[in-house]
Design an enzyme around this catalytic site. Structure first.
Site, PDB file in Angstrom:
ATOM      1  N   HIS A   1       2.283   5.447  -9.211  1.00 31.85           N
ATOM      2  CA  HIS A   1       1.041   5.815  -8.472  1.00 31.85           C
ATOM      3  C   HIS A   1       0.118   6.580  -9.412  1.00 31.85           C
ATOM      4  O   HIS A   1       0.343   7.745  -9.706  1.00 31.85           O
ATOM      5  CB  HIS A   1       1.376   6.674  -7.249  1.00 31.85           C
ATOM      6  CG  HIS A   1       0.190   6.972  -6.384  1.00 31.85           C
ATOM      7  ND1 HIS A   1       0.168   6.731  -5.036  1.00 31.85           N
ATOM      8  CD2 HIS A   1      -1.038   7.482  -6.668  1.00 31.85           C
ATOM      9  CE1 HIS A   1      -1.001   7.088  -4.532  1.00 31.85           C
ATOM     10  NE2 HIS A   1      -1.758   7.561  -5.509  1.00 31.85           N
TER      11      HIS A   1
ATOM     12  N   HIS B   1      -4.150   7.162 -10.842  1.00 33.69           N
ATOM     13  CA  HIS B   1      -5.603   6.926 -10.808  1.00 33.69           C
ATOM     14  C   HIS B   1      -6.135   6.943 -12.234  1.00 33.69           C
ATOM     15  O   HIS B   1      -6.023   7.958 -12.926  1.00 33.69           O
ATOM     16  CB  HIS B   1      -6.302   8.012  -9.976  1.00 33.69           C
ATOM     17  CG  HIS B   1      -5.840   8.015  -8.553  1.00 33.69           C
ATOM     18  ND1 HIS B   1      -6.439   7.254  -7.577  1.00 33.69           N
ATOM     19  CD2 HIS B   1      -4.805   8.659  -7.949  1.00 33.69           C
ATOM     20  CE1 HIS B   1      -5.804   7.437  -6.426  1.00 33.69           C
ATOM     21  NE2 HIS B   1      -4.805   8.281  -6.629  1.00 33.69           N
TER      22      HIS B   1
ATOM     23  N   LYS C   1      -3.078  -1.553  -1.278  1.00 36.00           N
ATOM     24  CA  LYS C   1      -3.084  -0.134  -0.903  1.00 36.00           C
ATOM     25  C   LYS C   1      -3.830   0.103   0.392  1.00 36.00           C
ATOM     26  O   LYS C   1      -4.947  -0.384   0.584  1.00 36.00           O
ATOM     27  CB  LYS C   1      -3.758   0.674  -2.027  1.00 36.00           C
ATOM     28  CG  LYS C   1      -3.878   2.173  -1.772  1.00 36.00           C
ATOM     29  CD  LYS C   1      -2.555   2.896  -1.956  1.00 36.00           C
ATOM     30  CE  LYS C   1      -2.609   4.325  -1.422  1.00 36.00           C
ATOM     31  NZ  LYS C   1      -3.171   5.271  -2.352  1.00 36.00           N
TER      32      LYS C   1
ATOM     33  N   HIS D   1      -1.206   5.347   2.018  1.00 35.42           N
ATOM     34  CA  HIS D   1      -1.601   6.761   2.046  1.00 35.42           C
ATOM     35  C   HIS D   1      -1.348   7.222   3.474  1.00 35.42           C
ATOM     36  O   HIS D   1      -2.096   6.885   4.379  1.00 35.42           O
ATOM     37  CB  HIS D   1      -3.076   6.932   1.647  1.00 35.42           C
ATOM     38  CG  HIS D   1      -3.495   8.375   1.614  1.00 35.42           C
ATOM     39  ND1 HIS D   1      -3.862   9.027   0.448  1.00 35.42           N
ATOM     40  CD2 HIS D   1      -3.578   9.306   2.597  1.00 35.42           C
ATOM     41  CE1 HIS D   1      -4.155  10.278   0.730  1.00 35.42           C
ATOM     42  NE2 HIS D   1      -4.002  10.476   2.017  1.00 35.42           N
TER      43      HIS D   1
ATOM     44  N   HIS E   1       3.173   9.291  -2.278  1.00 37.65           N
ATOM     45  CA  HIS E   1       3.089  10.750  -2.474  1.00 37.65           C
ATOM     46  C   HIS E   1       3.454  11.538  -1.226  1.00 37.65           C
ATOM     47  O   HIS E   1       2.636  12.257  -0.655  1.00 37.65           O
ATOM     48  CB  HIS E   1       1.712  11.170  -2.999  1.00 37.65           C
ATOM     49  CG  HIS E   1       0.510  10.511  -2.367  1.00 37.65           C
ATOM     50  ND1 HIS E   1       0.344  10.407  -1.011  1.00 37.65           N
ATOM     51  CD2 HIS E   1      -0.575   9.934  -2.911  1.00 37.65           C
ATOM     52  CE1 HIS E   1      -0.799   9.806  -0.754  1.00 37.65           C
ATOM     53  NE2 HIS E   1      -1.374   9.498  -1.898  1.00 37.65           N
TER      54      HIS E   1
ATOM     55  N   ASP F   1       0.500  10.369  -9.028  1.00 37.46           N
ATOM     56  CA  ASP F   1      -0.786  10.570  -8.345  1.00 37.46           C
ATOM     57  C   ASP F   1      -1.739  11.384  -9.228  1.00 37.46           C
ATOM     58  O   ASP F   1      -2.601  12.103  -8.709  1.00 37.46           O
ATOM     59  CB  ASP F   1      -0.608  11.228  -6.975  1.00 37.46           C
ATOM     60  CG  ASP F   1      -1.842  11.106  -6.101  1.00 37.46           C
ATOM     61  OD1 ASP F   1      -2.683  10.220  -6.363  1.00 37.46           O
ATOM     62  OD2 ASP F   1      -1.984  11.904  -5.157  1.00 37.46           O
TER      63      ASP F   1
HETATM   64  C1  NCD Z   1      -6.864  10.921  -5.267  1.00 43.06           C
HETATM   65  C2  NCD Z   1      -8.136  10.628  -6.094  1.00 43.06           C
HETATM   66  O1  NCD Z   1      -8.771  11.575  -6.555  1.00 43.06           O
HETATM   67  O2  NCD Z   1      -8.460   9.450  -6.278  1.00 43.06           O
HETATM   68  N1  NCD Z   1      -6.856  12.315  -4.907  1.00 43.06           N
HETATM   69  C3  NCD Z   1      -5.779  13.039  -4.539  1.00 43.06           C
HETATM   70  O3  NCD Z   1      -5.946  14.194  -4.139  1.00 43.06           O
HETATM   71  N2  NCD Z   1      -4.555  12.566  -4.620  1.00 43.06           N
HETATM   72  C4  NCD Z   1      -6.816  10.028  -4.084  1.00 43.06           C
HETATM   73  C5  NCD Z   1      -5.486  10.031  -3.371  1.00 43.06           C
HETATM   74  O4  NCD Z   1      -4.484   9.534  -3.886  1.00 43.06           O
HETATM   75  O5  NCD Z   1      -5.427  10.522  -2.239  1.00 43.06           O
HETATM   76 ZN    ZN Z   2      -3.428   8.757  -5.262  1.00 41.78          ZN
END
Ligand code: NCD
Ligand code: ZN
Length: 354
Positions: free
Chosen positions: A19, A21, A110, A147, A185, A258
């Protein structure tokens, strides 16, 4: 564990991040090497602006990631592979799932409940609208990454994951018992217990920061925006339940950082974004958490085996070594033209990935 040289060092099969970003453009080029150094593969989240909703968009995004990889991370031995995902909307067609499956490089879809988190405005308003599409995913074995928070403003922020289990997860799994689901998460004992006890193809990712910290961390000595993420850190009893799950040897629980980069200005402000940046030192954080629990021998399966097993992908070849050694994490790192503050920025770290 494949090899213990001494209690001061552990060597494990190369891990993956299930996971992550990465963002896009110059920001992505800045953060990508951090993850590629730590992990062989990563499930890349699709919450860009606009979101990655089609196979064509995921393909183009994948090409941009591969093009941004430093040359040494494109070579066979320590190559980094982005595992792409699609962002589910109320209007995602079943055929889009078939197209995605055919590519071989799209590994999941997702669910962002509309309004739940960063860039989730185009997310799903009612899962019932997606049932035809979910049925095709169930049939094809395409994992559904969830999520797991309700978005109702009248539900306390700290209860949104537990309420999601009752209102969304249980009905969904009753209707689609063979759908492969990753509860992303997880942050509560409720979610850990639900996943551990559920029948059928369900797993959960756990972040390093939810293993190491409880919600007090956000407010220690003042408000500390770099500890704010969604789902938000919870009470100590929940952190302990996540630690138990992660170190239990149960194959349903595996690593997902995450890691979510946001520029300093978007975090240190009156209404700061959610997301903790951990890509620089994620494995060190997990090693710290497992070490504190006396469970370093459980780290390899959590980080390197259970994820690929769930996704029907081969386990990685090669190893990484973590050493018990003090070093100081940079206070900031570049994020395109801007900069970000990593979680633990400027602080001493007890483990070092060699
Ligand atoms: C994530 C993001 O910034 O893209 N932020 C987070 O707090 N985890 C989005 C997400 O996974 O909820
Ligand atoms: Zn995330």
């Amino acid at each position: 564990m494949s090899n213990i040289e001494s209690p001061q060092t552990i060597t494990i099969t190369r891990p993956d991040d299930w996971h992550l970003h990465l963002r896009d453009g110059a920001a992505m080029a800045s953060v990508l090497p951090h993850s590629a150094r730590q992990f062989a593969r990563a499930i890349v989240m699709p919450n860009l602006k606009p979101p990655v909703t089609t196979t064509a968009m995921a393909s183009a995004y994948r090409d941009r990631i591969l093009a941004a990889l430093p040359a040494d991370m494109q070579r066979a031995a320590n190559r980094f592979e982005p595992l792409m995902t699609l962002y589910l909307t109320d209007n995602t067609e079943p055929d889009e799932i078939r197209r995605a499956m055919d590519t071989g490089f799209i590994h999941a879809v997702k669910l962002y409940p509309a309004g739940a988190t960063t860039n989730s405005d185009a997310g799903v308003t009612d899962l019932a609208k997606c049932y035809k599409t979910l049925e095709v995913m169930q049939e094809l074995g395409m994992p559904f990454l969830v999520h797991g928070e309700v978005t109702d403003q009248d539900i306390d922020l700290f209860d949104r994951e537990a309420v999601f289990i009752e209102r969304v997860m249980r009905p969904l799994r009753r209707d689609m018992p063979e759908l492969k689901i990753v509860f992303e998460h997880i942050t509560t004992k409720d979610a850990a217990q639900y996943v551990a006890e559920a029948d059928g193809p369900i797993a959960a990712t756990i972040t390093a920061h939810h293993l190491l910290y409880n919600r007090n961390e956000i407010f220690k000595g003042g408000i500390r925006p770099h500890y704010y993420c969604l789902p938000v850190l919870k009470r100590e009893e929940h952190r302990l339940a996540l630690m138990t799950a992660a170190t239990s040897g149960d194959e349903r629980f595996f690593l997902g950082t995450d890691s979510a980069p946001h520029a300093i200005g978007a975090k240190e402000t009156a209404c700061g974004c959610a997301g903790c940046y951990t890509a620089l030192h994620a494995m060190e954080m997990y090693a710290e958490a497992f070490d504190r629990a006396g469970a370093l021998d459980k780290l390899e399966a959590f980080a390197s085996f259970y994820g690929p097993d769930f996704y029907d992908l081969p386990r990685n070849e090669g190893t990484v070594t973590l050493k018990r050694e003090s070093w100081t994490l940079p206070a900031t790192v570049a994020l395109g033209e801007s900069a970000l503050v990593p979680l633990n920025g400027g602080e001493q770290i007890n483990w070092k990935m060699l």
